[in-house]
Design a protein around this motif. Structure first.
Motif, PDB file in Angstrom:
ATOM      1  N   ALA A 197       1.177  -1.078   0.178  1.00 56.37           N
ATOM      2  CA  ALA A 197      -0.006   0.072  -0.376  1.00 56.37           C
ATOM      3  C   ALA A 197       1.014   0.904  -0.077  1.00 56.37           C
ATOM      4  N   ALA A 198       2.144   1.206   1.124  1.00 55.43           N
ATOM      5  CA  ALA A 198       2.729   2.162   0.329  1.00 55.43           C
ATOM      6  C   ALA A 198       3.150   3.219  -0.651  1.00 55.43           C
ATOM      7  N   ALA A 199       3.749   1.935  -1.165  1.00 55.66           N
ATOM      8  CA  ALA A 199       4.049   1.411  -2.377  1.00 55.66           C
ATOM      9  C   ALA A 199       3.445   2.212  -3.426  1.00 55.66           C
ATOM     10  N   GLY A 200       2.083   1.813  -3.730  1.00 57.06           N
ATOM     11  CA  GLY A 200       1.027   2.450  -4.174  1.00 57.06           C
ATOM     12  C   GLY A 200       0.638   3.802  -4.239  1.00 57.06           C
ATOM     13  N   LEU A 201       1.093   4.447  -2.801  1.00 55.08           N
ATOM     14  CA  LEU A 201       1.207   5.898  -2.540  1.00 55.08           C
ATOM     15  C   LEU A 201       2.126   6.258  -2.976  1.00 55.08           C
ATOM     16  N   ALA A 202       2.265   6.192  -2.522  1.00 56.31           N
ATOM     17  CA  ALA A 202       3.896   7.104  -3.376  1.00 56.31           C
ATOM     18  C   ALA A 202       3.864   6.666  -5.141  1.00 56.31           C
ATOM     19  N   VAL A 203       3.066   5.499  -5.733  1.00 54.41           N
ATOM     20  CA  VAL A 203       3.182   6.638  -7.174  1.00 54.41           C
ATOM     21  C   VAL A 203       2.235   7.174  -7.623  1.00 54.41           C
ATOM     22  N   LEU A 204       1.079   6.827  -6.332  1.00 53.34           N
ATOM     23  CA  LEU A 204      -0.171   7.932  -7.273  1.00 53.34           C
ATOM     24  C   LEU A 204       0.258   8.699  -6.780  1.00 53.34           C
ATOM     25  N   GLN A 205       1.317   9.621  -5.501  1.00 54.09           N
ATOM     26  CA  GLN A 205       1.904  10.941  -5.297  1.00 54.09           C
ATOM     27  C   GLN A 205       2.647  11.582  -6.484  1.00 54.09           C
ATOM     28  N   ARG A 206       3.091  10.719  -7.297  1.00 50.85           N
ATOM     29  CA  ARG A 206       4.068  10.801  -8.363  1.00 50.85           C
ATOM     30  C   ARG A 206       3.539  11.564  -9.420  1.00 50.85           C
ATOM     31  N   GLY A 207       1.853  10.697  -9.745  1.00 52.81           N
ATOM     32  CA  GLY A 207       1.228  11.086 -10.310  1.00 52.81           C
ATOM     33  C   GLY A 207       0.916  10.412 -11.735  1.00 52.81           C
ATOM     34  N   PHE A 208       1.985   8.926 -11.018  1.00 58.70           N
ATOM     35  CA  PHE A 208       1.286   7.267 -11.835  1.00 58.70           C
ATOM     36  C   PHE A 208       0.426   6.593 -11.405  1.00 58.70           C
ATOM     37  N   ARG A 209       0.045   5.517 -11.991  1.00 60.45           N
ATOM     38  CA  ARG A 209      -1.061   4.744 -11.606  1.00 60.45           C
ATOM     39  C   ARG A 209      -0.839   3.141 -11.797  1.00 60.45           C
ATOM     40  N   SER A 210       0.342   3.146 -12.083  1.00 65.88           N
ATOM     41  CA  SER A 210       1.332   1.469 -12.428  1.00 65.88           C
ATOM     42  C   SER A 210       2.584   1.759 -11.904  1.00 65.88           C
ATOM     43  N   GLY A 254      -0.004  -1.489 -11.709  1.00 68.21           N
ATOM     44  CA  GLY A 254      -1.350  -1.181 -11.383  1.00 68.21           C
ATOM     45  C   GLY A 254      -1.958  -1.955  -9.778  1.00 68.21           C
ATOM     46  N   VAL A 255      -0.757  -3.222  -9.388  1.00 63.54           N
ATOM     47  CA  VAL A 255      -0.722  -4.151  -7.994  1.00 63.54           C
ATOM     48  C   VAL A 255      -0.450  -3.437  -7.353  1.00 63.54           C
ATOM     49  N   VAL A 256       0.460  -2.332  -7.187  1.00 69.74           N
ATOM     50  CA  VAL A 256       0.976  -2.034  -6.236  1.00 69.74           C
ATOM     51  C   VAL A 256      -0.327  -0.434  -5.740  1.00 69.74           C
ATOM     52  N   VAL A 257      -0.816   0.245  -6.851  1.00 65.44           N
ATOM     53  CA  VAL A 257      -2.099   0.829  -6.828  1.00 65.44           C
ATOM     54  C   VAL A 257      -3.128   0.688  -6.365  1.00 65.44           C
TER      55      VAL A 257
END
Length: 319
Positions: free
Chosen positions: A173-186, A188-191
């Protein structure tokens, strides 16, 4: 482009309640569901485990990152995992919803669908709640549970010599949040892990039955949450440096972040971490990650203090 979807102001308070509760199936533990001044939930054990979490738009979720259904599931999971961390089985959810009057009916219906869906995973019912107007979309969830005759597993029972063990996953979940905070959406498994966590609900009662001495769900970060056990039990908790799944290694490399931090300090996966007597057989799904030692309350990584923030906390002063 204006949003011309029907709003909750147009539907009204009681019309909204009727829409999100109509034709829903309750478990046997719900003796009286929505529609009266209060619900009635069976408590064969004679005790009720209760917990509450509040989720605020812009702090805990963003509707440009997640669908309303995903937010509803996440809100339910955060509370249901707390029940499991006490060694209990969830039985019911109560929901307080505060929303701007121009919130679409579709959004609130999606939130309700997500709440019902996650409650169904553990056989719990959504038995009641309240709706009010507010400037900020907010969900206040109360979960109830049954110990089924077991003693509650608290944070204060860890003893020197105990084994520290983990059920569930960390860092996704933390990796997914970091991805989203950088403006990305993949990837997909971590998002997806950030949007909808997958707590190991059944592991909580299993740990209690196996003699767990202390337990907590990892909502704010492994080190931060183990810190609560260390403080409550008056012990040192020493964990090993975790192995990092390849996908998280890739995310860390792409973002320029040490991926170990995802596992040690990232929250919202709602894994369960527990301590067990050294001679106890660990329940299926639990993996040893450390040990409990005597000493002033502290959390160590391979015998040393962690050089960094151990996890999330509200009201943190500016750096």
């Amino acid at each position: 482009m204006p949003d011309d979807r029907p709003t909750i102001a147009g539907l009204g308070e009681f019309g909204l309640i009727a829409q999100v509760t109509r034709d829903r199936v309750q478990p046997a533990s719900t003796l009286l569901g929505p529609g009266d001044d209060a619900a009635v939930v069976a408590t064969p054990d004679g005790r009720v485990v209760a917990t509450t979490d509040v989720l605020v738009a812009g702090v805990h979720f963003r509707l440009d990152w997640s669908t309303p259904q995903q937010v509803g599931r996440k809100a339910a999971a955060a509370n249901l995992a707390d029940i499991a961390a006490m060694g209990a089985v969830p039985t019911a959810l109560l929901v307080g919803l505060a929303a701007p009057a121009d919130t679409s009916v579709e959004t609130v219906a999606g939130l309700a669908d997500g709440l019902w869906a996650e409650a169904a995973v553990v056989g719990a019912g959504l038995v009641g709640g309240d709706v009010v107007t507010s400037a900020t979309l907010t969900l206040a969830i109360t979960a109830l549970g049954s110990l089924e005759g077991r003693a509650p597993v608290t944070r204060s029972g860890a003893r020197p010599g105990d084994v520290v063990a983990l059920a569930g996953r960390l860092g996704w979940a933390a990796a997914g949040l970091a991805v989203l905070q950088r403006g990305f959406r993949s990837p997909g498994v971590v998002v997806a892990a950030h949007r909808v966590p997958e707590p190991p609900y059944a592991a909580g009662p299993a740990a209690a039955a196996a003699g767990a001495t202390a337990m907590i769900d990892v909502s704010d970060g492994l080190l931060a949450d183990l810190g609560h056990i260390a403080a409550a039990s008056g012990v040192v908790v020493d964990v090993g440096r975790p192995g990092v799944p390849q996908k998280l290694v890739e995310v860390g490399a792409a973002l320029g972040v040490d991926p170990v931090s995802f596992l040690l300090t990232g929250g919202e996966d709602h894994a369960l971490v527990a301590t067990f007597p050294p001679d106890a057989a660990l329940p299926t799904g639990f993996t040893p990650i450390g040990e409990v030692r005597s000493g002033d309350a502290a959390v160590l990584v391979e015998g040393r203090p962690y050089d960094g923030d151990p996890g999330w906390t509200h009201f943190r002063p500016p750096a």
